[in-house]
Design a protein around this motif. Structure first.
Motif, mmCIF file in Angstrom:
data_model
loop_
_atom_site.group_PDB
_atom_site.id
_atom_site.type_symbol
_atom_site.label_atom_id
_atom_site.label_comp_id
_atom_site.label_asym_id
_atom_site.label_seq_id
_atom_site.Cartn_x
_atom_site.Cartn_y
_atom_site.Cartn_z
ATOM 1 N N TYR A 118 0.820 -1.203 0.000
ATOM 2 C CA TYR A 118 0.000 0.000 0.000
ATOM 3 C C TYR A 118 0.860 1.262 0.000
ATOM 4 O O TYR A 118 0.575 2.227 0.680
ATOM 5 C CB TYR A 118 -0.951 -0.015 1.200
ATOM 6 N N ALA A 119 1.945 1.223 -0.764
ATOM 7 C CA ALA A 119 2.830 2.375 -0.852
ATOM 8 C C ALA A 119 2.112 3.547 -1.498
ATOM 9 O O ALA A 119 1.253 3.374 -2.348
ATOM 10 C CB ALA A 119 4.065 2.005 -1.679
ATOM 11 N N SER A 120 2.478 4.751 -1.063
ATOM 12 C CA SER A 120 1.865 5.946 -1.628
ATOM 13 C C SER A 120 2.293 6.129 -3.074
ATOM 14 O O SER A 120 3.336 5.639 -3.504
ATOM 15 C CB SER A 120 2.266 7.175 -0.805
ATOM 16 N N ALA A 121 1.462 6.860 -3.814
ATOM 17 C CA ALA A 121 1.769 7.116 -5.216
ATOM 18 C C ALA A 121 3.093 7.858 -5.338
ATOM 19 O O ALA A 121 3.435 8.700 -4.518
ATOM 20 C CB ALA A 121 0.647 7.929 -5.845
ATOM 21 N N ASP A 122 3.840 7.532 -6.384
ATOM 22 C CA ASP A 122 5.160 8.118 -6.605
ATOM 23 C C ASP A 122 5.150 8.824 -7.956
ATOM 24 O O ASP A 122 4.811 8.218 -8.975
ATOM 25 C CB ASP A 122 6.216 7.009 -6.586
ATOM 26 N N GLN A 123 5.528 10.113 -7.980
ATOM 27 C CA GLN A 123 5.414 10.885 -9.216
ATOM 28 C C GLN A 123 6.337 10.366 -10.312
ATOM 29 O O GLN A 123 5.979 10.397 -11.494
ATOM 30 C CB GLN A 123 5.690 12.369 -8.948
ATOM 31 N N THR A 124 7.508 9.870 -9.932
ATOM 32 C CA THR A 124 8.415 9.327 -10.944
ATOM 33 C C THR A 124 7.772 8.152 -11.671
ATOM 34 O O THR A 124 7.822 8.057 -12.906
ATOM 35 C CB THR A 124 9.738 8.877 -10.295
ATOM 36 N N THR A 125 7.137 7.270 -10.914
ATOM 37 C CA THR A 125 6.458 6.125 -11.527
ATOM 38 C C THR A 125 5.271 6.581 -12.360
ATOM 39 O O THR A 125 5.036 6.071 -13.464
ATOM 40 C CB THR A 125 5.991 5.138 -10.438
ATOM 41 N N ILE A 126 4.516 7.557 -11.848
ATOM 42 C CA ILE A 126 3.383 8.103 -12.606
ATOM 43 C C ILE A 126 3.865 8.646 -13.950
ATOM 44 O O ILE A 126 3.255 8.394 -14.999
ATOM 45 C CB ILE A 126 2.681 9.224 -11.809
ATOM 46 N N ASP A 127 4.970 9.387 -13.938
ATOM 47 C CA ASP A 127 5.517 9.953 -15.178
ATOM 48 C C ASP A 127 5.932 8.846 -16.148
ATOM 49 O O ASP A 127 5.712 8.955 -17.362
ATOM 50 C CB ASP A 127 6.715 10.849 -14.869
ATOM 51 N N GLU A 128 6.528 7.787 -15.614
ATOM 52 C CA GLU A 128 6.944 6.663 -16.464
ATOM 53 C C GLU A 128 5.734 5.971 -17.090
ATOM 54 O O GLU A 128 5.763 5.582 -18.262
ATOM 55 C CB GLU A 128 7.757 5.666 -15.635
ATOM 56 N N ILE A 129 4.681 5.819 -16.296
ATOM 57 C CA ILE A 129 3.452 5.206 -16.807
ATOM 58 C C ILE A 129 2.871 6.039 -17.942
ATOM 59 O O ILE A 129 2.504 5.517 -19.004
ATOM 60 C CB ILE A 129 2.412 5.052 -15.675
ATOM 61 N N GLU A 130 2.790 7.340 -17.729
ATOM 62 C CA GLU A 130 2.184 8.213 -18.731
ATOM 63 C C GLU A 130 3.014 8.266 -20.008
ATOM 64 O O GLU A 130 2.470 8.252 -21.114
ATOM 65 C CB GLU A 130 1.983 9.613 -18.151
ATOM 66 N N LEU A 131 4.335 8.316 -19.880
ATOM 67 C CA LEU A 131 5.193 8.341 -21.061
ATOM 68 C C LEU A 131 5.032 7.057 -21.870
ATOM 69 O O LEU A 131 4.887 7.097 -23.100
ATOM 70 C CB LEU A 131 6.653 8.527 -20.646
ATOM 71 N N ASN A 160 -0.679 18.486 -6.697
ATOM 72 C CA ASN A 160 -0.833 17.215 -5.986
ATOM 73 C C ASN A 160 0.240 16.230 -6.454
ATOM 74 O O ASN A 160 -0.033 15.280 -7.195
ATOM 75 C CB ASN A 160 -2.234 16.642 -6.198
ATOM 76 N N LEU A 161 1.466 16.493 -6.006
ATOM 77 C CA LEU A 161 2.606 15.688 -6.421
ATOM 78 C C LEU A 161 2.397 14.229 -6.025
ATOM 79 O O LEU A 161 1.979 13.927 -4.914
ATOM 80 C CB LEU A 161 3.886 16.223 -5.771
ATOM 81 N N GLY A 162 2.699 13.343 -6.955
ATOM 82 C CA GLY A 162 2.477 11.922 -6.739
ATOM 83 C C GLY A 162 1.246 11.415 -7.460
ATOM 84 O O GLY A 162 1.039 10.206 -7.565
ATOM 85 N N TYR A 163 0.440 12.358 -7.974
ATOM 86 C CA TYR A 163 -0.782 11.983 -8.688
ATOM 87 C C TYR A 163 -0.955 12.787 -9.979
ATOM 88 O O TYR A 163 -2.027 12.759 -10.575
ATOM 89 C CB TYR A 163 -2.006 12.212 -7.800
ATOM 90 N N GLN A 164 0.076 13.482 -10.396
ATOM 91 C CA GLN A 164 -0.064 14.390 -11.532
ATOM 92 C C GLN A 164 0.015 13.636 -12.859
ATOM 93 O O GLN A 164 1.073 13.168 -13.259
ATOM 94 C CB GLN A 164 1.015 15.477 -11.461
#
Length: 234
Positions: free
Chosen positions: A22-35, A181-185
């Motif tokens: 249940y780790a919190s959202a991570d912006q680096t991973t979010i960016d990788e997903i979106e790219l 909202n860093l981690g969810y952008q």
């Protein structure tokens, strides 16, 4: 002493397990997903899905569901949406509730696009999740993005409206300017694509082209607006 040490060790193991799941959202991973999603890179999305946790895992499963559905693999897409839904509805998930409910609303909505016969059942669930997201943060850009997507895709007879979609997408794009909202952008470039599609549906081709170009200004390798510009120029 041994018993106390053993109990502390067990507690540390339990805490580590909880954190992994249940780790919190991570912006680096979010960016990788979106790219990866913008480039239709299914292999990269799959690799991210192998290690992502919590909200990140739900988002990457949702993005993978879209990719597999586009490839005609609807059963695989539904399975991925099942996984995303399970994560987002888990009461143990410790994440931003507005973001969780907004993404959950879209997961429900995308299920309908794959199997329209489920529209009544998942339509209510999507509406309830989106209402909950709006109540906790009415300025969240992803909430308004998803409102716009749903309004665009819902037939008029069931309450859909291209004008309402345009209104929601305008609001979304405005709120992205102050999204902190860093981690969810995620979703800014996508919001411009959807607004462009809405302009196109309202017979405003030039505004559509402008939005798709603005999307590419944010995400230069985004294949969707590239294709739309190519198909609608001249």
């Amino acid at each position: 002493m041994y018993l106390i040490t053993k109990n502390i060790y067990a507690l540390l193991i339990a805490t580590a397990t909880f954190t992994a799941n249940y780790a919190s959202a991570d912006q680096t991973t979010i960016d990788e997903i979106e790219l990866a999603s913008q480039q239709n890179n299914v292999a990269q999305l799959t690799q991210i899905a192998n290690t992502a946790k919590g909200y990140d895992a739900a988002l990457v499963n949702y993005r993978l569901a879209i990719a597999h559905n586009i490839m005609g693999e609807s059963d695989k897409a539904i399975s991925l949406l099942d996984s995303a839904q399970m994560i987002l509805t888990d009461e143990k998930l410790s994440e931003d509730k507005t973001e969780v409910n907004a993404l959950l609303a879209q997961v429900y909505g995308y299920r309908i696009s794959i199997k329209p016969i489920t529209g009544m059942y998942y339509g209510i669930k999507s509406s309830n999740a989106l209402e909950s997201a709006s109540e906790t943060d009415e300025t969240n850009p992803r909430v308004h993005l998803i409102k716009g997507i749903i309004a665009y895709n819902t037939p008029n007879i069931f309450g859909g409206s291209k004008q309402q979609a345009l209104k929601s997408l305008n609001t979304s794009i405005n709120h992205y300017q102050s999204d902190d909202n860093l981690g969810y952008q995620w979703g800014q470039a996508e919001a411009l694509v959807w607004r462009g599609l809405t302009h196109l549906a309202l017979n405003d081709v030039q505004s559509a082209l402008n939005d798709w170009q603005a999307s590419l200004d944010i995400a230069p390798n985004y294949t969707w607006p590239q294709m739309l510009i190519s198909n609608n120029q001249g």
